[in-house]
Design an enzyme around this catalytic site. Sequence first.
Site, PDB file in Angstrom:
ATOM      1  N   ARG A 181       0.837  -1.204   0.000  1.00 60.52           N
ATOM      2  CA  ARG A 181       0.000   0.000   0.000  1.00 60.52           C
ATOM      3  C   ARG A 181       0.872   1.254   0.000  1.00 60.52           C
ATOM      4  O   ARG A 181       0.532   2.245  -0.654  1.00 60.52           O
ATOM      5  CB  ARG A 181      -0.936   0.012   1.200  1.00 60.52           C
ATOM      6  N   CYS A 240      -0.415   6.685   8.847  1.00 59.98           N
ATOM      7  CA  CYS A 240      -0.758   5.386   8.252  1.00 59.98           C
ATOM      8  C   CYS A 240      -1.852   5.653   7.233  1.00 59.98           C
ATOM      9  O   CYS A 240      -1.766   6.604   6.468  1.00 59.98           O
ATOM     10  CB  CYS A 240      -1.190   4.402   9.341  1.00 59.98           C
TER      11      CYS A 240
END
Length: 284
Positions: A181, A240
């Site tokens: 990701r 994040c």
Amino acid sequence: MPVPFTSLINVNDLAQLATPEWRVFDCRFSLAAPLFGRQAYAAGHLPGAFFLDLEEDLSGPVTGRNGRHPLPAPGLLADKLGSLGVGDQTQVVAYDDAGGMFAARLWWLLRWLGHSQVAVLNGGLQAWVSSSHPLSAETPEAHAAAFTLKLQNGMKVDADYVQHHLGSPEMLLIDARSPDRYRGENETLDPVGGHIPGAINRFFKDNLGPDGCFKQASELQEEYGQILKGGDAHTAVLQCGSGVTACHNLLAMEAAGLDGARLYAGSWSEWCADPARPVATGPD
């Protein structure tokens, strides 16, 4: 009276030292099944534990521009915790079944509210069960306590701060998402793949050993020391996807004695909501 636990607590210490005045919170959650945590809590939880939901209790309203899990209103969260018996001197313990992934969010939020006596159960529910400790399906009775809000806003930064400090030695941005990701591959949670330019990837699961517990403090200190390259932890800004697993990295740094890092709570989901903000892909 035992020394307050302010980062991690192991199963034996919780089992032996906890008193009725302590507050234990079950923070189980699943991004794929939002009702999972509440259902799992009802089926069996640590005796005396209360349940807090990531999206209902530990996050604020989503606007589409402020990330998937914006910070809750501090006054509302303080009132909720006080109603469940968290007072100014209460030892709080948070746990989940995901290596501390969600419990660390409550740990950080309480510190943000000015309450330092909070720790995450190392190894979580699995460690508790594997040590032959019981579970309970009973919901405990809540007794309200006075919780004094002492907001620590220096613990976080916003998107403007991050954008202003891109490329500056005053900020070391650390991204807790999985490596794919981070690179912009296999993005299923946010509409844009990639990362904030200049961010370094430190997958939060790398804080854990094969047993699901946090690595030893010395090992975490060495690993984060390599990321910091001898720099001050106060320059670190952790992010994040939505401000949840970044708290896991913050907890790991705290357990390693590297305190002072800050949270970019909006994280990638807020950052990428504005097409004017720069995006990087690939390994760097």
